[in-house]
Write an enzyme that holds these catalytic residues in place. Structure first.
Site, mmCIF file in Angstrom:
data_model
loop_
_atom_site.group_PDB
_atom_site.id
_atom_site.type_symbol
_atom_site.label_atom_id
_atom_site.label_comp_id
_atom_site.label_asym_id
_atom_site.label_seq_id
_atom_site.Cartn_x
_atom_site.Cartn_y
_atom_site.Cartn_z
ATOM 1 N N ASN A 95 -6.768 0.808 0.266
ATOM 2 C CA ASN A 95 -6.011 1.249 -0.905
ATOM 3 C C ASN A 95 -6.397 0.476 -2.168
ATOM 4 O OD1 ASN A 95 -2.494 2.376 -0.812
ATOM 5 N ND2 ASN A 95 -4.288 3.288 -1.757
ATOM 6 N N SER A 100 0.825 -1.212 0.000
ATOM 7 C CA SER A 100 0.000 0.000 0.000
ATOM 8 C C SER A 100 0.859 1.261 0.000
ATOM 9 C CB SER A 100 -0.929 0.014 1.211
ATOM 10 O OG SER A 100 -0.214 0.375 2.383
ATOM 11 N N CYS A 101 0.212 2.403 -0.228
ATOM 12 C CA CYS A 101 0.908 3.696 -0.246
ATOM 13 C C CYS A 101 0.961 4.352 1.123
ATOM 14 C CB CYS A 101 0.228 4.632 -1.247
ATOM 15 S SG CYS A 101 0.587 4.197 -2.958
ATOM 16 N N ASP A 102 0.649 3.591 2.177
ATOM 17 C CA ASP A 102 0.711 4.115 3.536
ATOM 18 C C ASP A 102 2.064 3.777 4.140
ATOM 19 O OD1 ASP A 102 0.359 4.898 6.139
ATOM 20 O OD2 ASP A 102 -1.610 3.985 6.363
#
Length: 394
Positions: free
Chosen positions: A361, A322-324
């Site tokens: 996401n 994910s982009c977290d």
């Protein structure tokens, strides 16, 4: 205890090629073995599988066919079991704090067994399901547990009798007591303390005309991984000794979750990216903490990584897709040099993994399949060889 199941490199690659990754590989054979072990070691105890550990339909149907009952915590879990054809009489609504929707669903489906630990809960149950059968959950101190559930649930010994009286006076059918020693408890000590405590409460209740007939000893049975020194035979034999001694004529229940499903699932995940940051290599996987590795945060769990590559190992950071920036599994974990496309096998990945996974996401949850393997390794052997345990959780 049964040997660990582990896919070979060839099996791992074949399954990944056929089904893609991330992939959860379920062994219903192992679920069966785990259930049969408990029934053999604790023959008087009626098993209620805790759905929260892993509601995978393959697991649930296997246990249902074996004769297991079920512990649920929500309307959704009740609906899921009912949709599979599991009778209401095999379900206990064991969340000590129930929602209005949950109680209405229980009423509609005919579920009439409940647990509670407060006066307000008595009033809620009596209003919706008068005459319902109830067990009072009592608090057990066990700071050694991996997850101490008694921080949130359980009435103190001092308030137990009043809560039993209140349930009786409100028209509920007071059946007995329940407790939970906490998750992944490594010895029988907490069970023994709880059993003695409950015996005293049974006797005090009898003095007031309340003859309790049921005791639920909860879950918490451990699975032998992460290097813990666990003697399951000795643990269950001790529990059996004390239930026979203290509760010879009492109906006994249990609520295992992790023990039944934890060792029955393996995860196959793939390296999807490699980069160097701050003088350390980072490996990005196609599964992360928002997916099947959610147990890192929610279950305080360290997962074993099995590589199919040799060579010198160096500290590495493992991250999810994910982009977290929170989606980092582990830092400083020794691993061989990996490349994009390399597969990693994660054994014993069945409890509190997919159950708490999300689609954050836009990433889909890992696919689940049933596949059996004859490849096993003894836990004792694994303790004496180099295991790829994660060292430092984020």
């Amino acid at each position: 205890m049964n040997a660990q199941i582990r896919l070979t490199e060839e099996e791992t690659k074949a399954l990944a090629k056929e089904h893609g990754t991330p992939l959860l590989v379920v062994s219903t054979k192992r679920v069966t073995e785990n259930y049969q072990y408990l029934k053999r070691k604790l023959p008087r105890v009626e098993v209620h599988y805790a759905m929260k550990a892993n509601p995978d339909e393959h697991i649930v149907r296997t246990l249902a066919d074996l004769g297991s009952c079920f512990d649920v915590a929500s309307a959704g879990e009740m609906e899921a079991l009912t949709a599979m054809g599991i009778a209401a009489a095999r379900i206990v609504y064991a969340n000590p704090v129930k929602t209005a929707e949950g109680l209405e669903t229980a009423k509609r489906l005919g579920i009439h067994r409940f647990t509670y630990d407060s006066a307000s809960e008595v009033d809620k149950m009596a209003a919706v399901i008068p005459g319902g059968e109830v067990l009072l959950r009592v608090r057990v101190e066990n700071p050694e547990a991996l997850v101490d559930l008694n921080k949130k649930f359980g009435a103190s010994v001092g308030e137990a009798l009043e809560l039993l009286r209140r349930a009786r006076d409100k028209g509920l059918c007071v059946k007995g007591l329940c407790f939970h020693v906490g998750s992944q408890s490594a010895t029988a000590d907490a069970y023994v303390r709880a059993l003695k405590q409950c015996r005293d409460l049974f006797d005090l209740a009898a003095e007031e005309g309340m003859h309790l007939t049921t005791l639920d000893i909860g879950g918490g049975f451990p699975i032998p991984i992460n290097g813990q020194d666990i003697n399951l035979d000795e643990m269950t034999e001790t529990i059996q000794k004390y239930v026979d001694e203290l509760f010879p004529d009492t109906e006994l229940w249990s609520e295992p979750g992790r023990f039944l499903c934890g060792t029955a699932v393996q995860l196959i995940t793939q390296v999807i990216g490699v980069k160097n940051r701050d003088e350390q290599v980072w490996y990005f996987l196609d599964e992360g903490v928002y997916g099947s590795f959610s147990g890192i945060f929610f279950d305080h769990w360290n997962y074993e990584f099995v590589y199919f590559k040799d060579g010198e190992q160096h500290p590495a950071t493992f991250a999810g897709p994910s982009c977290d920036s929170l989606d980092i599994l582990y830092r400083g974990h020794n691993a061989p040099a990996l490349e994009e496309g390399d597969l990693i096998l994660v054994p014993d990945c069945g409890a509190y993994t997919s159950a708490s996974a999300t689609t954050f996401n836009g990433f889909a949850k890992a696919k689940s399949i049933v596949w059996e393997t004859e490849n096993t390794k003894s836990y004792t052997v694994l303790k004496n060889e180099q295991r790829h345990f994660i060292a430092d959780a984020v």
